[in-house]
Write a protein that holds these residues in place. Structure first.
Motif, PDB file in Angstrom:
ATOM      1  N   LEU A 127      22.520 -13.264  12.622  1.00  0.00           N
ATOM      2  CA  LEU A 127      21.511 -12.397  12.020  1.00  0.00           C
ATOM      3  C   LEU A 127      21.858 -10.923  12.217  1.00  0.00           C
ATOM      4  O   LEU A 127      22.373 -10.524  13.257  1.00  0.00           O
ATOM      5  N   VAL A 131      16.914  -8.279  10.130  1.00  0.00           N
ATOM      6  CA  VAL A 131      16.103  -9.277   9.431  1.00  0.00           C
ATOM      7  C   VAL A 131      14.964  -8.648   8.637  1.00  0.00           C
ATOM      8  O   VAL A 131      14.306  -9.341   7.857  1.00  0.00           O
ATOM      9  N   GLY A 138      13.891 -14.431  10.127  1.00  0.00           N
ATOM     10  CA  GLY A 138      14.989 -15.075   9.412  1.00  0.00           C
ATOM     11  C   GLY A 138      15.443 -16.380  10.009  1.00  0.00           C
ATOM     12  O   GLY A 138      16.519 -16.882   9.682  1.00  0.00           O
TER      13      GLY A 138
END
Length: 650
Positions: free
Chosen positions: A551, A554, A622
């Motif tokens: 990630l 996000v 996310g």
């Protein structure tokens, strides 16, 4: 007028200045009355403070903003680059709320003051009684303004040029006549000076004051925030700078020609307005009876029109009277009405650049016509709430203006602090920090923070209105982000090297049938392969490709993941970074592979996480129930079941 590479109409900077000027210059319609209400006959001296802040504080700040944000995002765009994650998004949403307050109240206040000028005109008073309603006239002006914008920018800028030119000429005549009269009748100046020195300032409790010039200077500095509406044009100037034509050789990322021309625009507008403010404050304070400038007086919110109609005891110019005053009213009404054009331009260039990109607005918010209709409806509602009253809207207007200008100061301080990191080379940490501080920008920031706080404390209604706009934007944004969270949100894959690009093309054509998501650092890929084959009953002849997703920010909506493909323990591993959502990037990989060869299968492990917790993590961070969400994205991304990748959970 030319068209930029992005498709926007662009014009000579002086013509675009007129679009800014209809907002900036139009404040002359009510600024003299505001100044007199704030400091009485000290208005010329307080206006000197306002002009100094304009030229030596606001102008340098916004010239810097124009360099750092040349595409019309302004100070909000600068802060967006300096702040990241959800905290940065919340700051942007709050500033958009203040911007909406500034631009919407610009439209409604200007329309209300235009209506006030109209209903006080002698010729208009001869019309039927039902045409004298200030509310009705203000709303009609707002509707006509929205209709003008539905036709596009090409028609708006030429109209702004004509209106600003006429208004400036009329004010030069009125103010020039007033200054000429004072120079030939110096007793008026002496009378004003004696009243200032003797403390007969005509505001507050209207009792004579003493204390000398230190007291006078202190009053002007203390009450300066009440005159802050005279700074209203700067944020609009940078918000519409994408309309400014630069050089043919401009780099789209850093258009030097457009930046140079925008700085010319800002300087020219500030210089013109400074001269007009000084002249208007001096002429109205010395030539108009104080009782007429107070609330309910004949000159309230129309001091210069009062002079143009020849309503003063002195004859300033033989042409002043009903017909000349009517012509002046026409120019004033036109520019006040059209002041909403610059505000509308700011809104139409600002809102679509943020909310749709964040996923915090519907797709239609990127189109011109629906936004024009929406902003017009909101403006009509605000006009109705304030009963088309000019004074009642002043606090909200000033709050929006100063909040944005303060944010610009903060953005400049932070940007210059970061850019000076290499300059600070002292071995002592505190000395290094002092070397990095942009002290002049910090001083300007303190001035604007003081001004903003003074306005909020004195007129708290402004922050309440801004709070409503902020709350509305945040709530609508949250709902939109949740509703749009299952859009694919994929732009493209980017590659750190040519080898990864070639391997990606190879994988697409070799038709690897099984994709296995793998958390980096949790388990060796060989052990993971053994577990997957055993759990999902995959034979050794079935090739497996592992996908590792990491990630990034996000809070972003659209994603362009960085893909690196490596061979590890004899297995291919797709490593993806800068992802805004694990589920989205896995679905994007699968859909891209299915475009060329056989649709792949995605094999997941089982998750015991609750649905509510998983969905919240998905929207905000996310993550979440990835297998189920990947399937939802695949269903939306590929309508043909035969071409749709399949999801298996073991």
């Amino acid at each position: 007028m030319t068209r930029s590479k992005s498709g926007e109409h662009q014009s000579y900077w002086l013509w675009v200045m007129c679009l800014t000027g209809v907002d900036y210059f139009s404040t002359l319609g009510y600024q003299p009355s505001i100044a007199f209400e704030a400091v009485g006959i000290l208005a010329p001296l307080a206006t000197v403070v306002l002009v100094a802040v304009t030229l030596f504080c606001a102008l340098p700040i916004y010239c810097y903003v124009a360099v750092k944000s040349p595409h019309g995002l302004g100070s909000i765009g600068m802060l967006e680059k300096l702040l990241h994650g959800w905290s940065g998004k919340l700051v942007v949403l709050a500033l958009l709320g203040f911007a909406a307050t500034d631009f919407i109240i610009t439209k409604t206040l200007s329309a209300a003051d235009a209506a006030e000028h109209l209903i006080h005109n002698a010729y208009w008073q001869e019309t039927p009684e039902w045409m004298h309603g200030q509310m009705m006239i203000a709303m009609l002006m707002l509707v006509l303004l929205g209709a003008a914008f539905l036709r596009g920018f090409r028609e708006v800028i030429p109209v702004a040029i004509v209106i600003v030119a006429l208004y400036l000429v009329m004010n030069l005549i009125v103010l020039g006549s007033g200054v000429a009269y004072l120079l030939s009748h110096t007793q008026e100046i002496r009378s004003w000076f004696d009243a200032v020195v003797n403390g007969q300032w005509e505001f507050g409790n209207r009792q004579p004051r003493s204390g000398g010039w230190l007291s006078i200077i202190g009053v002007c500095l203390f009450y300066f925030p009440r005159l802050a509406l005279g700074l209203s044009g700067f944020e609009t100037g940078v918000a519409i700078m994408s309309l400014v034509r630069g050089d043919a050789s401009d780099d789209p990322q850093h258009p030097i020609g457009r930046i140079r021309n925008t700085r010319k625009l800002l300087f020219t507008a500030a210089a013109i307005m400074s001269l007009l403010l000084l002249a208007s404050a001096f002429v109205t304070s010395t030539l108009i009876d104080p009782n007429e400038l107070r609330s309910g007086g004949a000159a309230e919110n129309r001091a210069l029109a009062y002079l143009a109609h020849g309503e003063t005891a002195e004859t300033l110019n033989p042409i002043f009277g009903t017909w000349f005053g009517t012509l002046y009213d026409i120019s004033t009404i036109a520019i006040l009405w059209f002041a909403g054009a610059s505000a509308m331009s700011g809104l139409l260039h600002l809102i679509p650049r943020y909310l749709p990109r964040y996923g915090m607005a519907p797709r239609w918010s990127e189109m011109l016509q629906p936004l024009v209709v929406l902003f017009t409806i909101v403006s009509l509602g605000v006009t109705w709430i304030f009963d088309a009253n000019v004074s009642a809207q002043g606090g909200a207007y000033a709050t929006g203006v100063m909040a944005l200008m303060t944010s610009a100061c903060v953005a400049v301080v932070v940007d210059r602090w970061q850019s000076r990191k290499s300059v600070a080379n002292s071995s002592h940490r505190w000395v290094s920090y002092l070397q990095r501080v942009p002290w002049f920008a910090v001083l300007i920031t303190i001035i604007f923070i003081y001004t903003t706080l003074a306005i909020v404390i004195e007129k708290p209604d402004g922050i309440k209105i801004a709070g409503v706009f902020i709350l509305t934007i945040v709530v609508v944004s949250a709902i939109s982000r949740a509703r749009r969270s299952t859009e694919l949100r994929f732009e493209r894959f980017e590659f750190p090297n040519e080898n990864s690009r070639l391997l990606w093309d190879t994988l697409r054509h070799l038709e690897f049938p099984v994709l296995v998501p793998h958390r980096p650092g949790h388990q060796n890929v060989l052990a993971k392969e053994k577990q997957i084959r055993q759990t999902h009953r995959l034979g050794p002849e079935v090739p497996i490709v592992f996908v590792e997703a990491q990630l990034g920010d996000v809070s972003e909506f659209e994603q362009s993941p960085l893909m690196e493909i490596v061979e590890q323990e004899g297995l291919f591993v797709i490593r993806l970074t800068r992802c805004v959502s694990i589920a989205h990037v896995l679905a994007s990989v699968a859909l891209e592979l299915s475009k060329v060869g056989k649709p792949p299968e995605l094999h997941f492990g089982w998750s015991d996480e609750s649905t509510l917790s998983a969905n919240l993590k998905f929207v905000l961070f996310g993550e979440g129930n990835v297998p189920w969400l990947v399937r939802e994205l695949l269903v939306k991304g590929e309508a043909d079941e035969n071409r749709r990748p399949r999801v298996f959970i073991g």
